[in-house]
Scaffold this motif. Structure first.
Motif, PDB file in Angstrom:
ATOM      1  N   LEU A 124      -6.868   2.768   5.431  1.00 32.09           N
ATOM      2  CA  LEU A 124      -6.510   2.834   5.086  1.00 32.09           C
ATOM      3  C   LEU A 124      -8.272   4.916   4.528  1.00 32.09           C
ATOM      4  O   LEU A 124      -8.724   4.854   4.719  1.00 32.09           O
ATOM      5  N   TRP A 127      -3.695   7.127  -0.578  1.00 32.33           N
ATOM      6  CA  TRP A 127      -4.136   7.632   0.650  1.00 32.33           C
ATOM      7  C   TRP A 127      -3.441   6.897   2.050  1.00 32.33           C
ATOM      8  O   TRP A 127      -2.570   6.416   1.733  1.00 32.33           O
ATOM      9  N   THR A 179       1.041  -1.311   0.232  1.00 32.59           N
ATOM     10  CA  THR A 179      -0.527  -0.078   0.011  1.00 32.59           C
ATOM     11  C   THR A 179       0.650   1.135   0.049  1.00 32.59           C
ATOM     12  O   THR A 179       0.277   2.741   0.166  1.00 32.59           O
ATOM     13  N   LEU A 202      -7.512  -3.433  -4.169  1.00 29.34           N
ATOM     14  CA  LEU A 202      -7.301  -1.245  -3.943  1.00 29.34           C
ATOM     15  C   LEU A 202      -6.162  -0.298  -5.218  1.00 29.34           C
ATOM     16  O   LEU A 202      -6.684   0.661  -5.243  1.00 29.34           O
ATOM     17  N   HIS A 203      -5.093  -1.321  -5.749  1.00 27.52           N
ATOM     18  CA  HIS A 203      -4.161  -0.087  -6.413  1.00 27.52           C
ATOM     19  C   HIS A 203      -5.537   0.101  -7.907  1.00 27.52           C
ATOM     20  O   HIS A 203      -5.318   0.940  -8.653  1.00 27.52           O
ATOM     21  N   LEU A 208       0.088   4.217  -2.499  1.00 28.57           N
ATOM     22  CA  LEU A 208      -1.876   4.608  -2.623  1.00 28.57           C
ATOM     23  C   LEU A 208      -1.798   5.361  -2.680  1.00 28.57           C
ATOM     24  O   LEU A 208      -0.485   6.127  -1.889  1.00 28.57           O
ATOM     25  N   HIS A 244      -2.102   5.757   5.260  1.00 29.56           N
ATOM     26  CA  HIS A 244      -2.279   4.129   5.789  1.00 29.56           C
ATOM     27  C   HIS A 244      -0.949   4.514   6.874  1.00 29.56           C
ATOM     28  O   HIS A 244      -0.171   4.262   7.174  1.00 29.56           O
ATOM     29  N   ALA A 280      -7.446   2.800  -7.208  1.00 30.04           N
ATOM     30  CA  ALA A 280      -7.709   4.328  -6.198  1.00 30.04           C
ATOM     31  C   ALA A 280      -7.213   5.399  -8.003  1.00 30.04           C
ATOM     32  O   ALA A 280      -7.312   6.099  -7.784  1.00 30.04           O
TER      33      ALA A 280
END
Length: 385
Positions: A324, A312, A307, A381-382, A310, A314, A385
């Protein structure tokens, strides 16, 4: 004539407009980390079953045998006829497990905290609470009618100043051990030193540390190696322990006082003895299957490595709770929906559970997950995003 619920209907409409309305889903089946939700199979990162014990064969068998031996109901409060030999044995084993002299079993962590705090402090006393404490601690503080002091999250200097200035007859510091929305750990050794200096009690809620942290999963106090007569240790048993309930462990005099004065213990029907038997089996598994904690830590490291790029935040967390932080409520809900469309269940947490502007995905890892599960989550998640 005004409809008797018109005001409530308006308030519900406002909740929906602010993307703050909640809804329940129906979970029909669980297989490891895979849940069947509203008829669809989802890989879940939303459960607090951190060690994957809720479906452990030893716990299921203990529940079956307990039901056959004791039935499925307790029938009365513990102080009438609801306290069984299984409850008695469980309390002794819980105390031994966390290394404290005596324990008292409650039906849930919420029930425990709203009973413990008012039993310990009241009018003329002072209670000191971290700004990010769980709702059950907040409600316990309110019910106690003691003078409340809220210190900024983890701010030891502010806590010290509040303790020094307080004229309270009794002083009680209450804190989450592992904070449920951020996954960070309270500075318990330093807090205990402050309590010893200012003649206060330290009550810790180890809902998310018990079973996960410390030698053999014996909790956050054991993780730090702290021990003191001033320590009041509470932990829940519906998370890493895989079943239901909570307990408080402390000096025998303190526990006896709570047995006599905690209203949520005295006036509630006892949890069925079959649950106590299940939890006794859980303690044995927690102590003997250390690979579960090892896998959990490996999965935490794997997720965090995936992550780093990303967009966001973390926050640092070495626990099973991995947030996140996205920010806006609508954006967090959109991220949750994007994951749901990819067969992943990660809850969006919004105010008032977390502060305004910090809506987030709360990822809960479990020993029931595999490396492939975590990799699948990172990929999704990727994509969203």
């Amino acid at each position: 004539m005004t409809h008797p619920f018109a005001e409530l209907d308006t308030a519900l409409t406002e909740l929906r407009a602010a993307h703050l309305a909640r809804r329940r889903v129906i979970v029909e089946g669980v297989a490891g980390a895979h849940y069947r939700v509203d008829g669809r199979s989802l890989l879940a990162f939303c459960s607090n079953d951190y060690l994957g014990l809720a479906q452990h064969p030893a716990l299921i068998e203990a529940a079956r045998e307990g039901a056959a031996r004791h039935g499925v109901g307790a029938g009365a409060s513990p102080l009438v006829s609801g306290h069984s030999a299984a409850h008695e044995a469980l309390e002794a084993e819980l105390a031994a497990f966390v290394g404290l002299p005596r324990a008292l079993y409650f039906g849930s962590g919420y029930v425990a905290n709203i009973g413990l705090i008012p039993a310990l402090v009241g009018r003329g006393d002072a209670v000191f609470s971290d700004a990010l404490n769980h709702a059950c601690l907040i409600d316990g503080v309110r019910l106690s009618r003691a003078e409340p002091h809220i210190y900024p999250h983890g701010d030891l200097a502010a806590l010290e100043a509040q303790l020094a200035a307080s004229p309270g007859r009794r002083k009680l510091v209450v804190t989450d051990a592992v904070f449920s929305m951020d996954g960070d750990v309270a500075p318990l050794p330093e807090m205990l030193r402050l309590c010893e200096r200012f003649n206060a009690w330290l009550m810790i809620d180890d809902a998310h540390g018990f079973g996960v942290l410390g030698p053999d999963g014996r909790g956050t106090a054991a993780h730090f190696g702290i021990d003191s007569p001033r320590l009041i240790y509470m932990a829940t048993l519906g998370k890493a322990a895989g079943s239901a309930g909570a307990f408080v462990a402390a000096d025998p005099t303190m526990v006896e006082w709570l047995l006599q004065r905690a209203r949520s213990y005295i006036f509630a029907t006892a949890t069925p003895a079959m649950v106590a038997e299940t939890l006794r089996a859980s303690l044995r598994v927690i102590a003997s299957e250390g690979w579960r904690r090892e896998r959990l830590q490996a999965l935490v490291a794997r997720l965090r490595a995936g992550t780093v790029d990303l967009p966001w935040s973390h926050p640092e967390s070495a626990t099973a709770i991995q947030p996140l932080i996205i920010g806006a409520n609508e954006a967090a809900l959109a991220a949750m929906q994007g994951l749901r469309e990819r067969g992943l269940w990660v809850p969006a947490i919004r105010p008032p559970t977390v502060p305004d502007g910090t809506a987030r995905l709360r990822i809960s890892l479990s020993a029931a997950h595999t490396e492939a599960d975590v990799d699948r989550l990172v990929t999704a998640l990727h994509e969203i995003a």
